[in-house]
Design a protein around this motif. Sequence first.
Motif, PDB file in Angstrom:
ATOM      1  N   SER A 391      18.300   1.613  31.758  1.00  0.00           N
ATOM      2  CA  SER A 391      18.581   0.523  32.696  1.00  0.00           C
ATOM      3  C   SER A 391      17.265  -0.033  33.233  1.00  0.00           C
ATOM      4  O   SER A 391      16.438   0.711  33.768  1.00  0.00           O
ATOM      5  CB  SER A 391      19.442   1.029  33.856  1.00  0.00           C
ATOM      6  N   PHE A 392      17.081  -1.330  33.086  1.00  0.00           N
ATOM      7  CA  PHE A 392      15.857  -1.993  33.539  1.00  0.00           C
ATOM      8  C   PHE A 392      16.137  -2.694  34.865  1.00  0.00           C
ATOM      9  O   PHE A 392      16.980  -3.591  34.935  1.00  0.00           O
ATOM     10  CB  PHE A 392      15.394  -3.015  32.507  1.00  0.00           C
ATOM     11  N   ILE A 393      15.433  -2.261  35.906  1.00  0.00           N
ATOM     12  CA  ILE A 393      15.517  -2.945  37.194  1.00  0.00           C
ATOM     13  C   ILE A 393      14.342  -3.909  37.272  1.00  0.00           C
ATOM     14  O   ILE A 393      13.177  -3.510  37.413  1.00  0.00           O
ATOM     15  CB  ILE A 393      15.482  -1.948  38.360  1.00  0.00           C
ATOM     16  N   ASN A 397      10.672 -12.032  42.273  1.00  0.00           N
ATOM     17  CA  ASN A 397      10.115 -12.603  43.515  1.00  0.00           C
ATOM     18  C   ASN A 397      10.452 -14.080  43.627  1.00  0.00           C
ATOM     19  O   ASN A 397       9.811 -14.821  44.368  1.00  0.00           O
ATOM     20  CB  ASN A 397       8.602 -12.395  43.558  1.00  0.00           C
ATOM     21  N   GLY A 398      11.448 -14.538  42.865  1.00  0.00           N
ATOM     22  CA  GLY A 398      11.852 -15.935  42.907  1.00  0.00           C
ATOM     23  C   GLY A 398      11.191 -16.798  41.861  1.00  0.00           C
ATOM     24  O   GLY A 398      11.542 -17.979  41.712  1.00  0.00           O
ATOM     25  N   ASP A 399      10.246 -16.251  41.107  1.00  0.00           N
ATOM     26  CA  ASP A 399       9.549 -17.001  40.060  1.00  0.00           C
ATOM     27  C   ASP A 399      10.372 -16.886  38.773  1.00  0.00           C
ATOM     28  O   ASP A 399      10.393 -15.840  38.124  1.00  0.00           O
ATOM     29  CB  ASP A 399       8.151 -16.442  39.852  1.00  0.00           C
ATOM     30  N   GLU A 400      11.054 -17.957  38.392  1.00  0.00           N
ATOM     31  CA  GLU A 400      11.952 -17.916  37.247  1.00  0.00           C
ATOM     32  C   GLU A 400      11.198 -17.676  35.940  1.00  0.00           C
ATOM     33  O   GLU A 400      11.663 -16.929  35.072  1.00  0.00           O
ATOM     34  CB  GLU A 400      12.743 -19.227  37.155  1.00  0.00           C
ATOM     35  N   ASP A 401      10.028 -18.290  35.781  1.00  0.00           N
ATOM     36  CA  ASP A 401       9.239 -18.095  34.559  1.00  0.00           C
ATOM     37  C   ASP A 401       8.842 -16.634  34.391  1.00  0.00           C
ATOM     38  O   ASP A 401       8.880 -16.081  33.285  1.00  0.00           O
ATOM     39  CB  ASP A 401       7.990 -18.974  34.585  1.00  0.00           C
ATOM     40  N   ALA A 402       8.432 -16.009  35.502  1.00  0.00           N
ATOM     41  CA  ALA A 402       8.045 -14.599  35.441  1.00  0.00           C
ATOM     42  C   ALA A 402       9.226 -13.732  35.044  1.00  0.00           C
ATOM     43  O   ALA A 402       9.113 -12.828  34.196  1.00  0.00           O
ATOM     44  CB  ALA A 402       7.484 -14.149  36.788  1.00  0.00           C
ATOM     45  N   GLN A 403      10.365 -14.012  35.627  1.00  0.00           N
ATOM     46  CA  GLN A 403      11.562 -13.222  35.315  1.00  0.00           C
ATOM     47  C   GLN A 403      11.966 -13.397  33.854  1.00  0.00           C
ATOM     48  O   GLN A 403      12.286 -12.420  33.158  1.00  0.00           O
ATOM     49  CB  GLN A 403      12.710 -13.639  36.232  1.00  0.00           C
ATOM     50  N   LEU A 404      11.951 -14.620  33.358  1.00  0.00           N
ATOM     51  CA  LEU A 404      12.347 -14.881  31.974  1.00  0.00           C
ATOM     52  C   LEU A 404      11.385 -14.208  30.993  1.00  0.00           C
ATOM     53  O   LEU A 404      11.796 -13.717  29.934  1.00  0.00           O
ATOM     54  CB  LEU A 404      12.401 -16.386  31.717  1.00  0.00           C
ATOM     55  N   ALA A 405      10.084 -14.195  31.311  1.00  0.00           N
ATOM     56  CA  ALA A 405       9.104 -13.546  30.436  1.00  0.00           C
ATOM     57  C   ALA A 405       9.382 -12.057  30.324  1.00  0.00           C
ATOM     58  O   ALA A 405       9.335 -11.471  29.233  1.00  0.00           O
ATOM     59  CB  ALA A 405       7.694 -13.789  30.966  1.00  0.00           C
ATOM     60  N   THR A 406       9.688 -11.432  31.447  1.00  0.00           N
ATOM     61  CA  THR A 406       9.994  -9.999  31.423  1.00  0.00           C
ATOM     62  C   THR A 406      11.275  -9.726  30.654  1.00  0.00           C
ATOM     63  O   THR A 406      11.343  -8.803  29.830  1.00  0.00           O
ATOM     64  CB  THR A 406      10.112  -9.463  32.861  1.00  0.00           C
ATOM     65  N   ILE A 423      19.260  -5.141  35.075  1.00  0.00           N
ATOM     66  CA  ILE A 423      19.626  -5.287  36.484  1.00  0.00           C
ATOM     67  C   ILE A 423      18.512  -6.087  37.157  1.00  0.00           C
ATOM     68  O   ILE A 423      17.354  -5.648  37.183  1.00  0.00           O
ATOM     69  CB  ILE A 423      19.777  -3.922  37.174  1.00  0.00           C
ATOM     70  N   VAL A 424      18.841  -7.259  37.662  1.00  0.00           N
ATOM     71  CA  VAL A 424      17.849  -8.097  38.338  1.00  0.00           C
ATOM     72  C   VAL A 424      18.067  -7.993  39.840  1.00  0.00           C
ATOM     73  O   VAL A 424      19.181  -8.194  40.338  1.00  0.00           O
ATOM     74  CB  VAL A 424      17.951  -9.566  37.890  1.00  0.00           C
ATOM     75  N   ARG A 425      17.018  -7.649  40.534  1.00  0.00           N
ATOM     76  CA  ARG A 425      17.078  -7.556  42.002  1.00  0.00           C
ATOM     77  C   ARG A 425      16.162  -8.613  42.598  1.00  0.00           C
ATOM     78  O   ARG A 425      14.973  -8.662  42.292  1.00  0.00           O
ATOM     79  CB  ARG A 425      16.633  -6.171  42.463  1.00  0.00           C
ATOM     80  N   ASP A 426      16.731  -9.447  43.459  1.00  0.00           N
ATOM     81  CA  ASP A 426      15.952 -10.496  44.125  1.00  0.00           C
ATOM     82  C   ASP A 426      15.283  -9.893  45.361  1.00  0.00           C
ATOM     83  O   ASP A 426      15.933  -9.661  46.386  1.00  0.00           O
ATOM     84  CB  ASP A 426      16.864 -11.653  44.521  1.00  0.00           C
TER      85      ASP A 426
END
Length: 542
Positions: A391-393, A397-406, A423-426
């Motif tokens: 499971s990946f948490i 931090n609200g940066d969509e590009d950063a989240q999509l890259a990960t 699992i994405v946690r804001d």
Amino acid sequence: MNPKFSIVLISKNEAKTLSRLLSSLSTFRERGGEIVLVDTGSTDATAQIARDAGCKVEEVGDRFVHVMSEEDAAEIALRFQKGNDPVIVEAGQRNFDYSAARNYAASLASNDMIAMPDCDEAYTKLDIDELNTRIEAGVEQFEYNFVYAHDAEGAPVIEFRHSKFYDRRKMHWAGIIHEVLQGEGAKEFLSEDIIKLEHWQNMETPRGHYLTGLALACFLEPDNDRNSHYFGRELMYTGRFESAIAELERHVAMNRWPAERAQSLIYIGDCLLTMGQPERALGAFAQAFDISPDRREPFMRIAEYYYRKHSADHVIAYVAAALQIPAGNDFYGNFMPYYRNLPHELMYWALWQKKEYKASKMHFDICFAYEPFNEKYMADYQWYYKLPKMSFIVESNGDEDAQLATEASIASLTWPIESIALIVRDATDPEGPSVRELVDAAEDGWFVFVPAGFEFTKDSVMTAFKTAMDNGKKFMAFNTGKPSPDAGGECEVFLVKKDTYQKILSSTETYASSSTWEAVRKATQPMWCKRALINKAVPVET
């Protein structure tokens, strides 16, 4: 006791490699050992590096250079150039007389016993006292193991018996290129606990001079079988396949050293495969085995051909034949993976195609024992072993590009996609669930905590997990390019077992920092995995 031998070097533009060799000789230098370096026209800092290390340096410029004449160039083309192959040599090209330079350099030493490594080599072991004892006992030439090439992990790929350590009164160098020692001296082979030399080639070094030098050598001494073999190989390396085949066939016809003749036939087969003539190529490989049946190379070349043709039956038959040939032949051209993992790699693929899964797994396990971090084996691991839920948490931090890259890097992992939970946690939402709440609600298994913006390399999670299993760990920190947490770096991305994560989260609410490492130590024994590399695809705010 001071060394009773001198280290003698010839060099040209070796600034990028010489320091490694000199470093391997630090004890030799501390004990008063003499290093002589003859520089043959360097335009970099080679000579100064040598002087700074206390070497005796003489700069000779172009003293040992031979310039190709128009007459010789024309004769070489007539004799060796075939079909539509590119020109081999041109008038005005410069060739270096290696043996003359080596013999001159040896004459400058204070000792008669000379060790003459190349500047892109280094001593893994050099027991000065043992060498002195044998020199005093009258040994005049030492043989030892030499590693010519390494794989990506630094393991030997080509290794053989070697000698550039001799008494200059008994032996001398001969041949303008691919020079060899001639003469007779009392010889002894020394084990690796006394001396071992390894080659670390600078890939920026041009090879063009080697081809022209060999062409000139074969022109001047057409009956020299060693130069003929190396000339044919170099013609192949430079894409002159018709010329290479003709020269290699000339070498085979000389009827000299069987192992080298067989290797020429293997090169002929390689050329023919490149030229789209597989039947002739397979015939050349078979003939190579007839001449030298104590090497795996011919059978493995045939097996690799059929692997590319996806013929499992052929692969099984030829690899089985190769495995009947034991390792131990010390011919310099042996490709070491043929005597370690590669036969088993082809075999586990072929047996899987035949649905012989148990036998396939046996060969896979052998491969994995040889190269536990091989990319292919890591990708294939899931077919032989059940992997747990991961499971990946992803802490956003609200940066969509950063989240999509990960997330994209997670999708490309060698870990089976059906065993991945995302699992994405804001982290910017004060009303959102805590990490502890997300962990408690998730399935049992392993977790990877990662701030958005980090990008996994495809094998990083498998590497971290396997390292954890091999070392009995429940917490493994990834390498994010900073010092390890034990050395003061932050624990930014990590892999952890669920029950251990829950213990950690009971004592800290900081999830990616040096304080996490201290909390981890209270719950388990953590480990940092240097091989489990993480990149910053998008800048991560800290």
